[in-house]
Design an enzyme around this catalytic site. Structure first.
Site, PDB file in Angstrom:
ATOM      1  N   SER A   1       0.837  -1.185   0.000  1.00 16.60           N
ATOM      2  CA  SER A   1       0.000   0.000   0.000  1.00 16.60           C
ATOM      3  C   SER A   1       0.886   1.253   0.000  1.00 16.60           C
ATOM      4  CB  SER A   1      -0.941  -0.045   1.205  1.00 16.60           C
ATOM      5  OG  SER A   1      -1.970   0.914   1.072  1.00 16.60           O
TER       6      SER A   1
ATOM      7  N   ASP B   1      -5.044  -3.329  -3.321  1.00 16.76           N
ATOM      8  CA  ASP B   1      -4.130  -3.072  -2.211  1.00 16.76           C
ATOM      9  C   ASP B   1      -3.640  -4.374  -1.572  1.00 16.76           C
ATOM     10  OD1 ASP B   1      -3.246  -2.350   0.547  1.00 16.76           O
ATOM     11  OD2 ASP B   1      -3.953  -0.364  -0.038  1.00 16.76           O
TER      12      ASP B   1
END
Length: 291
Positions: free
Chosen positions: A39, A165
């Site tokens: 992320s 993500d």
């Protein structure tokens, strides 16, 4: 540092705090053979290996002030509340400064890295290393995939697959699985973006993911119980700390949310992270056997 992995938690704009550790480690001249992130912490991985502490700071304390960084307009245009193609694109700039890492410096650094992405079709979490990338554009594409928060950002396509993500993998957001399973590390320096007392609850966006991404049942399933996996991972890391196998750097307080873009709040959080990192550095060096 060959016997300890450096692991950065993600955390969207809360990563303004953890980005300060990039500067603190570079000030001390501490190098790791392997660095892990997913992320937003994919940025930390790159700026640490490129040895660019100013970029690490500005990415989270200056860049969010750029009108192209995100907002309602790019969200309505399908680019996401965080404008992923710009944030992780070769043309990203603040005034006349490019907000991208020095790929040649990353490539010449003897340390390697992994950043993680979640395959929306298969539910597989992939941990990409330098050998999976063939230049700056390729790195930025994988970093964008690793940071593609569903709802807030569209998926990123790599090789025909849609990636989200990396925090939706088995650990829920802290990529200790890559360090343990890929390279076999048993000692970890873990840089967190949540306080020690934090416990994650069920996501408020599961309904939105079901509505927006019905073609990705693996993602929907992951959203449903991500908080359980995340809390379990934290419990395991704290147990490793008690056993002397991990050092945890966590904020004393965390005033930022995922979408915070007020530059004064981001800068204050960065400075708090830097002060805490410098304060704890003697303990970190002792854990790393650097006396």
């Amino acid at each position: 540092m060959s016997d300890t992995a450096l692991v950065f938690e993600g955390g969207a704009m809360r990563s303004a705090f953890s980005s300060a550790m990039v500067q603190a480690l570079l000030e001390e001249g501490i190098s790791f053979d392997w660095t892990y992130g997913n992320s937003a912490s994919a940025v930390h991985v790159s700026t640490y290996l490129s040895r660019e502490p100013e970029l690490a700071r500005d990415y989270f304390t200056v860049f969010p002030g750029d009108p192209l960084f995100g907002g309602i307009r790019p969200f309505l245009h399908g680019d996401g509340f965080f404008n992923a193609k710009y944030i992780f694109g070769p043309d990203a700039r603040v005034e006349d400064r490019r907000m991208v890492p020095d790929w040649n410096a990353i490539r010449s650094n003897p340390g390697d890295f992994r950043i993680s992405g979640f395959n929306g079709q298969t539910g597989e979490t992939v941990h990409w290393s330098r050998e999976d990338m063939h230049g700056l554009d390729d790195f930025l594409l994988h970093a964008r995939a690793s940071a593609s928060l569903p709802v807030l950002m569209p998926p990123t396509r790599i090789g025909g697959d849609a990636y989200f993500d990396g925090a939706f993998g088995p650990t829920g957001g802290i990529p200790v699985d890559a360090a343990r399973e890929k390279e076999g590390f048993e000692r970890l320096l873990v840089i967190m973006t949540r306080t020690r007392s934090y416990r994650k609850g069920p996501s408020r966006f599961t309904w939105a993911v079901k509505r927006m991404f019905p073609q990705y049942p693996a993602l929907i399933e992951s959203m449903h119980d991500r908080h359980v996996r995340y809390n379990r991972t934290r419990d395991w890391i704290f147990e490793q700390e008690r056993l002397g196998r991990a050092y945890i750097f966590a904020p004393h307080r965390m005033p930022l949310g995922n979408g915070t873009r007020k530059l004064n709040e981001l800068a204050e959080t960065y400075e708090a992270g830097l002060a805490q990192a410098r304060e704890e550095m003697p303990l970190i060096r002792r854990f790393l056997n650097l006396h």
